[in-house]
Design a protein around this motif. Structure first.
Motif, PDB file in Angstrom:
ATOM      1  N   LEU A 551     -13.624  13.627  -3.385  1.00  0.00           N
ATOM      2  CA  LEU A 551     -12.778  12.624  -4.023  1.00  0.00           C
ATOM      3  C   LEU A 551     -12.216  11.649  -2.973  1.00  0.00           C
ATOM      4  O   LEU A 551     -12.251  10.435  -3.139  1.00  0.00           O
ATOM      5  N   LEU A 552     -11.733  12.230  -1.868  1.00  0.00           N
ATOM      6  CA  LEU A 552     -11.129  11.378  -0.837  1.00  0.00           C
ATOM      7  C   LEU A 552     -12.188  10.542  -0.130  1.00  0.00           C
ATOM      8  O   LEU A 552     -11.930   9.411   0.283  1.00  0.00           O
ATOM      9  N   THR A 553     -13.389  11.084  -0.001  1.00  0.00           N
ATOM     10  CA  THR A 553     -14.464  10.302   0.617  1.00  0.00           C
ATOM     11  C   THR A 553     -14.893   9.168  -0.299  1.00  0.00           C
ATOM     12  O   THR A 553     -15.079   8.033   0.138  1.00  0.00           O
ATOM     13  N   ASP A 554     -15.021   9.476  -1.612  1.00  0.00           N
ATOM     14  CA  ASP A 554     -15.401   8.421  -2.565  1.00  0.00           C
ATOM     15  C   ASP A 554     -14.371   7.299  -2.576  1.00  0.00           C
ATOM     16  O   ASP A 554     -14.691   6.135  -2.783  1.00  0.00           O
ATOM     17  N   ARG A 555     -13.148   7.682  -2.362  1.00  0.00           N
ATOM     18  CA  ARG A 555     -12.066   6.698  -2.352  1.00  0.00           C
ATOM     19  C   ARG A 555     -12.349   5.610  -1.312  1.00  0.00           C
ATOM     20  O   ARG A 555     -12.080   4.424  -1.536  1.00  0.00           O
ATOM     21  N   GLU A 556     -12.903   6.028  -0.179  1.00  0.00           N
ATOM     22  CA  GLU A 556     -13.154   5.098   0.927  1.00  0.00           C
ATOM     23  C   GLU A 556     -14.128   3.993   0.554  1.00  0.00           C
ATOM     24  O   GLU A 556     -14.109   2.922   1.133  1.00  0.00           O
ATOM     25  N   THR A 557     -15.009   4.271  -0.404  1.00  0.00           N
ATOM     26  CA  THR A 557     -16.025   3.262  -0.731  1.00  0.00           C
ATOM     27  C   THR A 557     -15.821   2.681  -2.119  1.00  0.00           C
ATOM     28  O   THR A 557     -16.714   2.067  -2.681  1.00  0.00           O
ATOM     29  N   THR A 558     -14.662   2.887  -2.694  1.00  0.00           N
ATOM     30  CA  THR A 558     -14.413   2.364  -4.041  1.00  0.00           C
ATOM     31  C   THR A 558     -13.473   1.163  -3.990  1.00  0.00           C
ATOM     32  O   THR A 558     -12.479   1.186  -3.271  1.00  0.00           O
ATOM     33  N   ASP A 559     -13.841   0.150  -4.762  1.00  0.00           N
ATOM     34  CA  ASP A 559     -12.975  -1.031  -4.845  1.00  0.00           C
ATOM     35  C   ASP A 559     -11.687  -0.689  -5.581  1.00  0.00           C
ATOM     36  O   ASP A 559     -11.698   0.100  -6.516  1.00  0.00           O
ATOM     37  N   TYR A 560     -10.628  -1.352  -5.230  1.00  0.00           N
ATOM     38  CA  TYR A 560      -9.331  -1.223  -5.910  1.00  0.00           C
ATOM     39  C   TYR A 560      -8.886   0.235  -6.004  1.00  0.00           C
ATOM     40  O   TYR A 560      -8.281   0.652  -6.990  1.00  0.00           O
ATOM     41  N   ALA A 561      -9.221   1.043  -4.995  1.00  0.00           N
ATOM     42  CA  ALA A 561      -8.976   2.481  -5.092  1.00  0.00           C
ATOM     43  C   ALA A 561      -7.490   2.820  -5.121  1.00  0.00           C
ATOM     44  O   ALA A 561      -7.122   3.932  -5.457  1.00  0.00           O
ATOM     45  N   ASN A 562      -6.629   1.873  -4.802  1.00  0.00           N
ATOM     46  CA  ASN A 562      -5.205   2.202  -4.772  1.00  0.00           C
ATOM     47  C   ASN A 562      -4.536   2.168  -6.138  1.00  0.00           C
ATOM     48  O   ASN A 562      -3.379   2.525  -6.277  1.00  0.00           O
ATOM     49  N   ARG A 563      -5.280   1.700  -7.113  1.00  0.00           N
ATOM     50  CA  ARG A 563      -4.709   1.635  -8.463  1.00  0.00           C
ATOM     51  C   ARG A 563      -5.709   2.216  -9.439  1.00  0.00           C
ATOM     52  O   ARG A 563      -6.897   1.988  -9.304  1.00  0.00           O
ATOM     53  N   CYS A 564      -5.251   2.915 -10.462  1.00  0.00           N
ATOM     54  CA  CYS A 564      -6.160   3.369 -11.505  1.00  0.00           C
ATOM     55  C   CYS A 564      -6.459   2.166 -12.397  1.00  0.00           C
ATOM     56  O   CYS A 564      -5.803   1.137 -12.283  1.00  0.00           O
ATOM     57  N   PRO A 565      -7.444   2.253 -13.282  1.00  0.00           N
ATOM     58  CA  PRO A 565      -7.810   1.077 -14.086  1.00  0.00           C
ATOM     59  C   PRO A 565      -6.657   0.561 -14.943  1.00  0.00           C
ATOM     60  O   PRO A 565      -6.657  -0.589 -15.349  1.00  0.00           O
ATOM     61  N   HIS A 566      -5.660   1.404 -15.233  1.00  0.00           N
ATOM     62  CA  HIS A 566      -4.511   0.924 -16.016  1.00  0.00           C
ATOM     63  C   HIS A 566      -3.464   0.287 -15.126  1.00  0.00           C
ATOM     64  O   HIS A 566      -2.434  -0.170 -15.601  1.00  0.00           O
ATOM     65  N   GLY A 567      -3.699   0.303 -13.816  1.00  0.00           N
ATOM     66  CA  GLY A 567      -2.760  -0.349 -12.912  1.00  0.00           C
ATOM     67  C   GLY A 567      -1.774   0.601 -12.263  1.00  0.00           C
ATOM     68  O   GLY A 567      -0.940   0.174 -11.473  1.00  0.00           O
ATOM     69  N   ARG A 568      -1.836   1.892 -12.590  1.00  0.00           N
ATOM     70  CA  ARG A 568      -0.885   2.809 -11.949  1.00  0.00           C
ATOM     71  C   ARG A 568      -1.383   3.150 -10.545  1.00  0.00           C
ATOM     72  O   ARG A 568      -2.583   3.166 -10.288  1.00  0.00           O
ATOM     73  N   PRO A 569      -0.474   3.464  -9.636  1.00  0.00           N
ATOM     74  CA  PRO A 569      -0.922   3.813  -8.282  1.00  0.00           C
ATOM     75  C   PRO A 569      -1.698   5.131  -8.279  1.00  0.00           C
ATOM     76  O   PRO A 569      -1.425   6.014  -9.081  1.00  0.00           O
ATOM     77  N   THR A 570      -2.657   5.248  -7.367  1.00  0.00           N
ATOM     78  CA  THR A 570      -3.401   6.494  -7.236  1.00  0.00           C
ATOM     79  C   THR A 570      -2.947   7.267  -6.013  1.00  0.00           C
ATOM     80  O   THR A 570      -3.259   8.430  -5.845  1.00  0.00           O
ATOM     81  N   ILE A 571      -2.247   6.581  -5.121  1.00  0.00           N
ATOM     82  CA  ILE A 571      -1.925   7.206  -3.839  1.00  0.00           C
ATOM     83  C   ILE A 571      -0.562   6.730  -3.348  1.00  0.00           C
ATOM     84  O   ILE A 571      -0.194   5.577  -3.554  1.00  0.00           O
ATOM     85  N   ILE A 572       0.189   7.653  -2.767  1.00  0.00           N
ATOM     86  CA  ILE A 572       1.474   7.276  -2.159  1.00  0.00           C
ATOM     87  C   ILE A 572       1.428   7.731  -0.701  1.00  0.00           C
ATOM     88  O   ILE A 572       1.007   8.852  -0.416  1.00  0.00           O
ATOM     89  N   LYS A 573       1.836   6.846   0.205  1.00  0.00           N
ATOM     90  CA  LYS A 573       1.720   7.180   1.621  1.00  0.00           C
ATOM     91  C   LYS A 573       3.080   7.453   2.249  1.00  0.00           C
ATOM     92  O   LYS A 573       4.060   6.807   1.913  1.00  0.00           O
ATOM     93  N   PHE A 574       3.085   8.368   3.172  1.00  0.00           N
ATOM     94  CA  PHE A 574       4.267   8.629   3.980  1.00  0.00           C
ATOM     95  C   PHE A 574       3.851   8.559   5.433  1.00  0.00           C
ATOM     96  O   PHE A 574       2.833   9.147   5.807  1.00  0.00           O
ATOM     97  N   THR A 575       4.615   7.878   6.257  1.00  0.00           N
ATOM     98  CA  THR A 575       4.277   7.845   7.678  1.00  0.00           C
ATOM     99  C   THR A 575       5.175   8.842   8.413  1.00  0.00           C
ATOM    100  O   THR A 575       6.215   9.262   7.897  1.00  0.00           O
ATOM    101  N   LEU A 576       4.752   9.176   9.622  1.00  0.00           N
ATOM    102  CA  LEU A 576       5.599  10.032  10.444  1.00  0.00           C
ATOM    103  C   LEU A 576       6.951   9.367  10.661  1.00  0.00           C
ATOM    104  O   LEU A 576       7.986  10.016  10.725  1.00  0.00           O
ATOM    105  N   GLY A 577       6.900   8.045  10.734  1.00  0.00           N
ATOM    106  CA  GLY A 577       8.145   7.300  10.904  1.00  0.00           C
ATOM    107  C   GLY A 577       9.110   7.588   9.765  1.00  0.00           C
ATOM    108  O   GLY A 577      10.313   7.778   9.971  1.00  0.00           O
ATOM    109  N   ASP A 578       8.557   7.623   8.524  1.00  0.00           N
ATOM    110  CA  ASP A 578       9.408   7.925   7.377  1.00  0.00           C
ATOM    111  C   ASP A 578      10.041   9.300   7.541  1.00  0.00           C
ATOM    112  O   ASP A 578      11.227   9.501   7.271  1.00  0.00           O
ATOM    113  N   LEU A 579       9.222  10.270   7.986  1.00  0.00           N
ATOM    114  CA  LEU A 579       9.733  11.640   8.123  1.00  0.00           C
ATOM    115  C   LEU A 579      10.794  11.700   9.210  1.00  0.00           C
ATOM    116  O   LEU A 579      11.832  12.334   9.047  1.00  0.00           O
ATOM    117  N   GLU A 580      10.504  11.012  10.305  1.00  0.00           N
ATOM    118  CA  GLU A 580      11.472  11.041  11.405  1.00  0.00           C
ATOM    119  C   GLU A 580      12.810  10.489  10.955  1.00  0.00           C
ATOM    120  O   GLU A 580      13.874  11.005  11.298  1.00  0.00           O
TER     121      GLU A 580
END
Ligand code: ADP
Ligand code: MG
Length: 586
Positions: A551-580
Motif C-alpha cells: 500500500l505504501l509503495t503504491d502510494r509513491e506512484t499514485t497521483d493525488y495520493a494525499n487525498r481520497c477521491p472524496h477529498g479527505r486526507p489519506t495521510i497525516i505527518k508528524f516530524t521529529l520537530g513536532d515531537l520535540e
C-alpha cells in the motif's frame, strides 16, 4: 375619468428605492461606495440599532460644493457618467445616479460636505424626498451622510426589517466586502458606540492578506495559498484556502471584479471544479479572488445593485480561472499537517497554542531544503490541463511499519512518522488505477462460476441499455435472466473483493441519477468513486506486513495520493520537530 395617473417623482423614487435599498446594509454599501469613488482614504461607519435608527458614513474624500450638494440627491444625478460612451468604460463603483435619491426617498437624511479648497462646508436635510435649502455649516474636508429612521413612512417595509443583530450582520458583510476590495483605505465600523472593526490603511499595492487577517480568523488567514496570473487581458490575484479549511457553504468565496464584489455563476462553477477531488463534494473552498479586466470587456449595468455583471467572453473567464486555480492547487503540497497538540492536551499541559501554520511553514521549508523533489508528468483523465502539472512527491520510504486498530498504518519516515488511513489511501490508489485503465480501454474481467441474478425496475433496464458502452468498459457482463431479472456473468478482476450483484445495484443507482447522466465526465467519476470505495480495503480489516508495504509503495506512484477521491486526507505527518516540541525538548 380615466384610472391612470402619472406618478410624481417622489413616488417614482420610492418605488425605485425598492430595487436598490432592500435593508440598512444596502444603504451602507451605497454610501461607502460613494466615499471610495470620492477618493477617500479613511471611512467611518457608525450604526445605531442595526441601522434602523441611524446609519452614518463619514469620509475624507473630495467633498461636494454647495451646488453639487443640492443636486446630488436628485434622481439620475451623477458626476460619474455623462454620455452613452462613458457607459462602456465605467471605472467607478457608482454611475447610475440613483442611490442618494433612493435613500432620501425612504428616510431622513442630513448631509454635510466640504471640498478641499473651500473655506467652510455646506449642509442639506431631506425628509422622505422633501428637501431643505443648502446652508453653510462647519466641518472638515469630505462628506458625512447620516440616514435616520429608514422606511419610517413605509410601515410594510419597516416591518420587514429583522432584529438589530441580523441587520448588523448584513451590514458587517457589506463592510467586509468593501474593506477587502480597498485595503489601502482605513475603515472603522461602530455599532451603538462599540467598535466592531478598526482597519488601518495598508501601503499602496499591499496584498489583501493583511486585511483578511484583520477581518477573518487566523485559521483562515494562515490556510491561504497565494497565486497570480495575467493572460488574455485578464489579471487574477487570488488567495486560495487549503482543503482543510473548506466550509460547508460558499459564503467564504469572495470574488471581486475591478474592485467590485460580484456573484457570478460561471466563476462559482470554475472554483468548484478547481477544488474537485481536493475537498469533499459538499464542501466549498475558501477563496478570495481579485480579478481585473479592461472595463470595456464587461457590462456592469445589468443589475440594480451591480452584484451581477455580464462578461463579453464568459467562457474565457471561466477557463482561465479554472486553469489558474487548479494548477495552483495541484502544484501545491496539500498534505494535511498534524495540528498537535489537541485542545485537550494543550489544556492539560497549560502550554500556549503553537501559532497556526507555523508547523506547516517549517515543514514546507524542510522539504524544500532536504527533499530532492521528484516531479512527474502523468496523464489524468480529469482534464488534459492536469497533465502539464508536475506532481510533488514526498521521497520518504517506510522503515518501520505497523497497523493499529486494524484501520490505520503507522510508518516511520526519514524525519518523523506518518499515519495512513488504510481505506482512504487504498480508495485513491484503486480510483487512479481504474480511471487510467477505463480511459485507455476497458477493465479486464473474469467469468463468474455461478452468475449472480438481480431484479431491476424499468428505469434501471433502460439505463442498462443506454449505458451499455460504459458497463462494458467496466468489464461487467450482464445477461437477461427472466422477466425483470438479469444476471452478472462476468466481473472486473480489479474489483474482485466486491460482491458482484451488490456492485451492479449501486452502479444502476448512479446510472439512473438524473443529475449525473447529463455529464459524461461526472457520471464516470461517480461510477469510479463508487467502485473504488466498494473494492478498497475496509477500516477494521487486518493487514499483513507485506500488504501494508504494498500500500505504501503504491502510494509513491499514485497521483493525488494525499487525498481520497472524496477529498479527505489519506495521510497525516508528524516530524521529529513536532515531537520535540511536545516533549519540551526545544
Ligand atoms: P452615483 O454614485 O451612481 O453617481 P449617487 O446617487 O450615489 O449616484 O451619488 C450622486 C452623486 O453625488 C455622485 O455622482 C457624486 O458626484 C456625489 N457624491 C455622492 N456621495 C459622495 C461623497 N461621499 N463624496 C463626494 N461626492 C459624493
Ligand atoms: Mg453611488
Amino acid at each position: 375619468m380615466g384610472r391612470i395617473t402619472v406618478l410624481d417623482q417622489n413616488m417614482v423614487n420610492m418605488i425605485a428605492a425598492g430595487e436598490v435599498i432592500e435593508r440598512p446594509a444596502s444603504v451602507v454599501k451605497e454610501l461607502m461606495e460613494n466615499s471610495i469613488d470620492a477618493g477617500a482614504t479613511s471611512i467611518t461607519v457608525s450604526i445605531e440599532d442595526g441601522g434602523r435608527r441611524l446609519i452614518s458614513v463619514a469620509d475624507n474624500g473630495c467633498g461636494m460644493d454647495g451646488e453639487d450638494l443640492a443636486n446630488a440627491f436628485e434622481p439620475h444625478a451623477t458626476s460619474k457618467v455623462s454620455n452613452s460612451s462613458d457607459l462602456h468604460t465605467i471605472s467607478t463603483l457608482g454611475f447610475r445616479g440613483e442611490a442618494l435619491a433612493s435613500i432620501t426617498s425612504v428616510s431622513q437624511v442630513r448631509a454635510v460636505s466640504r471640498t478641499k479648497d473651500a473655506a467652510g462646508g455646506n449642509c442639506i436635510e431631506i425628509d422622505c424626498g422633501v428637501k431643505s435649502g443648502v446652508s453653510p455649516c462647519s466641518g472638515g474636508v469630505g462628506t458625512t451622510i447620516q440616514v435616520r429612521d429608514i422606511f419610517y413612512k413605509l410601515p410594510a417595509r419597516r416591518k420587514f426589517l429583522r432584529t438589530a443583530n441580523t441587520e448588523m450582520s448584513h451590514i458587517s458583510e457589506q463592510f467586509t466586502r468593501i474593506a477587502l476590495a480597498n485595503p489601502e483605505v482605513a475603515m472603522i465600523l461602530m455599532h451603538n458606540g462599540r467598535e466592531l472593526h478598526r482597519l488601518d490603511a495598508g501601503q499602496p499595492g499591499e496584498t489583501q492578506r493583511r486585511r483578511i487577517g484583520q477581518l477573518f480568523s487566523a485559521e483562515i488567514c494562515n490556510g491561504l495559498i497565494e497565486f497570480q496570473t495575467n493572460e488574455n487581458r485578464l489579471s487574477i490575484r487570488g488567495l486560495l484556502g487549503r482543503p482543510e479549511i473548506a466550509r460547508s457553504n460558499n459564503k467564504f468565496q469572495y470574488v471581486f471584479l475591478n474592485g467590485r464584489f460580484i456573484r457570478d455563476k460561471f466563476i462559482s462553477h470554475a472554483i468548484r471544479e478547481a477544488y474537485r477531488g481536493t475537498v469533499e463534494p459538499d464542501r466549498f473552498g475558501v477563496v478570495f479572488l481579485f480579478i481585473r479586466i479592461p472595463f470595456e470587456d464587461v457590462d456592469v449595468n445589468v443589475h440594480p445593485t451591480k452584484i451581477e455583471v455580464r462578461f463579453y467572453n464568459s467562457n474565457l473567464v471561466h477557463s482561465q480561472i479554472l486553469a489558474g486555480l487548479r494548477e495552483k492547487l495541484l502544484g501545491t503540497n496539500l498534505e494535511t499537517v498534524a495540528t498537535i497538540p489537541s485542545a485537550a492536551v494543550r489544556r492539560d499541559m497549560g502550554t500556549a497554542r503553537p501559532p497556526d501554520g507555523k508547523i506547516a511553514d517549517a515543514m514546507a521549508e524542510f522539504f524544500k531544503k532536504h527533499a530532492p523533489v521528484r516531479t512527474q508528468q502523468r496523464f489524468s483523465y480529469r482534464s488534459a490541463m492536469a497533465a502539464a502539472i508536475p506532481i510533488e512527491r514526498t521521497p520518504q520510504l517506510p522503515v518501520n511499519v505497523m497497523q493499529i486498530h486494524d484501520s490505520y498504518i503507522i510508518a516511520q519516515t526519514d524525519d518523523g512518522f506518518v499515519i495512513v488511513d488504510q481505506h482512504a489511501l487504498h480508495e485513491r490508489i484503486l480510483y487512479e488505477e481504474l480511471s487510467a485503465r477505463v480511459r485507455k480501454s476497458k477493465l479486464e474481467s473474469q467469468r463468474l462460476l455461478i452468475p449472480e441474478s438481480f431484479e431491476l425496475t424499468d428505469a434501471e433496464a433502460n439505463a442498462v441499455e443506454r449505458h451499455g458502452d460504459l458497463i462494458e468498459k467496466l468489464g461487467v457482463e450482464l445477461v437477461p435472466f427472466g422477466p425483470r431479472t438479469m444476471a452478472v456473468q462476468a466481473f472486473p478482476t480489479l474489483l474482485g473483493t466486491a460482491a458482484p450483484a451488490d456492485f451492479v445495484r449501486d452502479l444502476l443507482g448512479i446510472l439512473t441519477d438524473k443529475e449525473l447522466t447529463d455529464d459524461a465526465d461526472r457520471l464516470l467519476d461517480a461510477v469510479l468513486n463508487m467502485a473504488a470505495c466498494k473494492a478498497a480495503i475496509k477500516a477494521g480489516q487486518k493487514l499483513s506486513l507485506s500488504e501494508m508495504e504494498q500500500l505504501l509503495t503504491d502510494r509513491e506512484t499514485t497521483d493525488y495520493a494525499n487525498r481520497c477521491p472524496h477529498g479527505r486526507p489519506t495521510i497525516i505527518k508528524f516530524t521529529l520537530g513536532d515531537l520535540e516540541k511536545q516533549f519540551k525538548r526545544t
